[in-house]
Motif scaffolding. Structure first.
Motif, PDB file in Angstrom:
ATOM      1  N   SER A 171     -35.438  40.880  27.731  1.00 26.74           N
ATOM      2  CA  SER A 171     -36.510  40.080  27.134  1.00 26.74           C
ATOM      3  C   SER A 171     -37.881  40.604  27.555  1.00 26.74           C
ATOM      4  O   SER A 171     -38.841  40.591  26.781  1.00 26.74           O
ATOM      5  CB  SER A 171     -36.361  38.616  27.553  1.00 26.74           C
ATOM      6  OG  SER A 171     -35.135  38.091  27.097  1.00 26.74           O
ATOM      7  N   ASN A 221     -40.619  38.008  19.680  1.00 24.09           N
ATOM      8  CA  ASN A 221     -39.591  36.971  19.663  1.00 24.09           C
ATOM      9  C   ASN A 221     -38.299  37.517  20.264  1.00 24.09           C
ATOM     10  O   ASN A 221     -37.754  38.516  19.792  1.00 24.09           O
ATOM     11  CB  ASN A 221     -39.347  36.520  18.225  1.00 24.09           C
ATOM     12  CG  ASN A 221     -38.540  35.235  18.167  1.00 24.09           C
ATOM     13  OD1 ASN A 221     -37.745  34.953  19.061  1.00 24.09           O
ATOM     14  ND2 ASN A 221     -38.749  34.455  17.125  1.00 24.09           N
ATOM     15  N   TRP A 224     -35.432  36.554  19.917  1.00 28.43           N
ATOM     16  CA  TRP A 224     -34.303  36.506  18.978  1.00 28.43           C
ATOM     17  C   TRP A 224     -34.050  37.860  18.312  1.00 28.43           C
ATOM     18  O   TRP A 224     -32.986  38.068  17.738  1.00 28.43           O
ATOM     19  CB  TRP A 224     -34.547  35.435  17.916  1.00 28.43           C
ATOM     20  CG  TRP A 224     -34.250  34.052  18.421  1.00 28.43           C
ATOM     21  CD1 TRP A 224     -35.148  33.107  18.812  1.00 28.43           C
ATOM     22  CD2 TRP A 224     -32.951  33.484  18.615  1.00 28.43           C
ATOM     23  NE1 TRP A 224     -34.506  31.969  19.244  1.00 28.43           N
ATOM     24  CE2 TRP A 224     -33.143  32.174  19.127  1.00 28.43           C
ATOM     25  CE3 TRP A 224     -31.651  33.935  18.424  1.00 28.43           C
ATOM     26  CZ2 TRP A 224     -32.100  31.328  19.440  1.00 28.43           C
ATOM     27  CZ3 TRP A 224     -30.591  33.100  18.731  1.00 28.43           C
ATOM     28  CH2 TRP A 224     -30.820  31.820  19.233  1.00 28.43           C
ATOM     29  N   TRP A 225     -35.036  38.749  18.416  1.00 27.41           N
ATOM     30  CA  TRP A 225     -34.786  40.095  17.907  1.00 27.41           C
ATOM     31  C   TRP A 225     -33.679  40.795  18.688  1.00 27.41           C
ATOM     32  O   TRP A 225     -33.032  41.707  18.164  1.00 27.41           O
ATOM     33  CB  TRP A 225     -36.073  40.916  17.969  1.00 27.41           C
ATOM     34  CG  TRP A 225     -36.972  40.657  16.792  1.00 27.41           C
ATOM     35  CD1 TRP A 225     -38.075  39.854  16.741  1.00 27.41           C
ATOM     36  CD2 TRP A 225     -36.826  41.209  15.483  1.00 27.41           C
ATOM     37  NE1 TRP A 225     -38.622  39.854  15.490  1.00 27.41           N
ATOM     38  CE2 TRP A 225     -37.878  40.686  14.690  1.00 27.41           C
ATOM     39  CE3 TRP A 225     -35.912  42.092  14.895  1.00 27.41           C
ATOM     40  CZ2 TRP A 225     -38.035  41.022  13.343  1.00 27.41           C
ATOM     41  CZ3 TRP A 225     -36.072  42.426  13.558  1.00 27.41           C
ATOM     42  CH2 TRP A 225     -37.120  41.898  12.788  1.00 27.41           C
ATOM     43  N   SER A 230     -23.807  43.524  24.961  1.00 35.45           N
ATOM     44  CA  SER A 230     -23.601  42.738  23.746  1.00 35.45           C
ATOM     45  C   SER A 230     -22.498  43.341  22.880  1.00 35.45           C
ATOM     46  O   SER A 230     -21.735  42.611  22.241  1.00 35.45           O
ATOM     47  CB  SER A 230     -24.906  42.667  22.946  1.00 35.45           C
ATOM     48  OG  SER A 230     -25.226  43.918  22.359  1.00 35.45           O
ATOM     49  N   ALA A 280     -30.855  39.414  19.456  1.00 39.72           N
ATOM     50  CA  ALA A 280     -29.631  39.071  18.730  1.00 39.72           C
ATOM     51  C   ALA A 280     -29.519  39.884  17.448  1.00 39.72           C
ATOM     52  O   ALA A 280     -28.423  40.312  17.060  1.00 39.72           O
ATOM     53  CB  ALA A 280     -29.613  37.577  18.415  1.00 39.72           C
ATOM     54  N   VAL A 281     -30.661  40.095  16.774  1.00 36.95           N
ATOM     55  CA  VAL A 281     -30.649  40.900  15.541  1.00 36.95           C
ATOM     56  C   VAL A 281     -30.183  42.319  15.847  1.00 36.95           C
ATOM     57  O   VAL A 281     -29.334  42.885  15.136  1.00 36.95           O
ATOM     58  CB  VAL A 281     -32.050  40.908  14.900  1.00 36.95           C
ATOM     59  CG1 VAL A 281     -32.091  41.855  13.703  1.00 36.95           C
ATOM     60  CG2 VAL A 281     -32.451  39.498  14.465  1.00 36.95           C
TER      61      VAL A 281
END
Length: 544
Positions: free
Chosen positions: A300, A310, A312-313, A401, A315-316
């Motif tokens: 992060s 963000n 959340w990128w 991931s 996760a993208v």
């Protein structure tokens, strides 16, 4: 919590995970349970485990790769060597190029060599992760052999590509000719070191045993140290320690065919290696879970390098990379099958048909695991000029991931994909087993007859008439075994297999209970009790 205490807690978590998997639904694989327990440890502890990358690599990889090479079925490896090499070498290079370009396109701030390093370390599949999923999923044996062979060889090829990519990131230069020569040296010298160390240690151990006897536990300890020795020798030669460990394991499987090890040593050694394998693989996944919070925080913090604020990128990126890996794998597997069909057409052989469900199953079965985790944690902390290694935390996070998502996709997708499918039995294995049993029984009868004559003619023989009676009883036992594998009596004997197994197990359980009862009442010594129970346990293992 001190580091030693954390390690001990991790070992307890590995033990607990084995029992938790029996309580949870069958679709939940063991590695995911261990990762969850590791995350729980991280939440409860104030201090994690900090391992030097090189030390981490040395401790975990050599024994795991050595054991993979030792235990993989050699017949399946040789039978499907073409398909396995296509997956283990061709697919790795294809994945490194395709996924590396995809990652660099997704995250332009990540240097291209680092993107290729990430692609290289996520290219090897993990046999333990696949096996834990296959335990509850009906995967054909031949497909499992191909997946095992792929995971054994692509560990080495993926890690070698990873090494080249990291070197390019550190130096900023990459030469195709130099890389080619270096690759040849890494492969040839690495394999030579593994074979040479194994043969040298085996010869020395055999010579010492012949001269001085075999100390209890010594052969097992030497066997445990063997992969580390092969790895370190290869690294000192600037060759591939990974290939050395794999080659040492494969060489050990052929050395074992000489049959020089004592039976008791083989039994104890197998149990020790099972424990080592379970503990090392378990700690790898528990450690992954334990480090996930720090990995996420570090990723992060570096997300700004990609031009986005963000988180959340993350996760993208993770989803996009996993989808890209699945597409690349499916494309390569499909092309490999089409090539096989084309070869069959040229040779006028019966052509197989591509089963879409098995094609998709082969794609989903490429779960990542311990090798990916071990490799990515060896990324250097700093560049030669002292600056931080670019996007190190982000690279580790994306590799982790891939492990998590690939495990989830395989554990959830494979059971549903292969549900209801029936696979033809593999009679070849039964024929080979029957052949071995018949040959061994006939050889035993010949040896009994010969030994009977030798013992009766020996000067130390006290009662010659005892040997014919004893020989008759032993020969009758082997003649009974021959009838069990007689093709003419096959159907009749197979029908009684299950019933005989249940009766023998009940009898063995009664024997063991009686011996324990005698020991509790001091009617026999502990030594006698342990000896007899061990014999019963070995018999029970045979029937189970």
């Amino acid at each position: 919590m001190d580091s030693i205490e954390v390690v001990l807690v991790m070992l307890l978590a590995v033990v607990a995970s084995a029992y938790l998997t029996r309580l949870l639904p069958r679709a939940v694989p063991l590695p995911l349970v261990q990762i969850a327990l590791g995350a729980l440890i991280a939440a409860k502890s104030t201090r994690g485990v900090d391992l030097e990358p090189d030390l981490f690599f040395l401790v975990f990889l050599p024994p795991l790769l050595f054991l993979d090479g030792w235990r993989i079925p050699k017949s399946g490896l040789l039978r499907d060597k073409g398909t396995i090499l296509e997956l283990a070498l061709g697919l790795v290079v294809f994945t490194v190029l395709g996924a590396g370009l995809l990652i660099h396109w997704l995250i332009p701030a990540m240097p291209l060599p680092v993107a290729f390093a990430l692609a290289a370390i996520i290219s090897p599949t993990d046999p333990i992760a696949v096996s834990s999923i296959a335990a509850t999923t009906p995967i054909p044996k031949r497909l499992m052999h191909i997946l095992e062979g792929e995971s054994l060889l692509n560990d080495a090829s993926g890690l070698v590509c990873f090494r080249f990519a990291v070197a390019a990131a550190m130096t900023g230069a990459f030469s195709v000719s130099t890389a080619g020569l270096t690759f040849v040296w890494l492969v040839v010298a690495g394999i030579g070191a593994g074979v040479g160390v194994t043969m040298l240690v085996t010869w020395a151990q055999r010579w010492l045993t012949c001269r001085f006897g075999e100390p209890v536990g010594s052969p097992i300890l030497v066997n445990l140290l063997l992969p580390f020795g092969a790895y370190l020798v290869a690294e000192r030669m600037h060759a591939s320690g990974i290939l050395a460990a794999v080659a040492a394991g494969i060489t050990m499987s052929y050395v074992e065919l000489n049959g020089h090890a004592l039976a008791n040593t083989r039994i104890q050694r197998s149990a020790v290696w099972d424990t080592v394998q379970f503990a090392l693989n378990g700690i790898m996944f528990v450690l992954l879970g334990e480090q996930l919070p720090d990995i996420f925080r570090g990723a992060s913090a570096t997300i700004e390098e990609s031009g986005h604020l963000n988180p959340w990128w993350l996760a993208v990126y993770a989803v996009a990379i996993n989808v890209g890996l699945l597409m690349l794998r499916m494309l390569w597997v499909w092309a490999s099958l089409r090539l096989t069909i084309f070869k069959q057409k040229i040779r006028h052989q019966p052509r197989m048909k591509i089963n879409p469900r098995l094609l998709l199953a082969t794609t989903l079965a490429g779960a990542r695991g311990a090798i990916t985790l071990a490799g990515v944690l060896t990324l250097p902390l700093a560049m030669p000029d002292g600056s931080p290694f670019p996007a190190r935390s982000l690279t580790i996070f994306l590799a982790c991931s891939v492990i998590l998502v690939s495990l989830l996709v395989a554990s959830l997708g494979l059971p549903r994909l292969l549900a209801g499918m029936t696979f033809p039995p593999e009679p070849e294995e039964q024929r080979e087993e029957d052949l071995a049993r018949r040959a061994a029984a006939n050889a035993a009868i010949v040896a009994i007859e010969h030994t009977q004559v030798v013992l009766m003619e020996a000067e130390s023989c006290v009662d010659p008439e005892a040997y014919p009676q004893a020989a008759a009883r032993v020969i009758a036992f082997y003649e009974h075994k021959l009838k069990e594998v007689d093709p003419e009596n096959d159907a009749a004997w197979r029908k009684t297999d299950h019933a005989e197994k249940e009766l023998r197990l009940a009898a063995l359980d009664a024997e063991r209970t009686t011996i324990y009862d005698l020991a509790r009442h001091d009617r026999i010594s502990d030594d006698i009790s342990r000896k007899l129970v061990r014999e019963i346990d070995l018999m029970e293992a045979r029937y189970r």
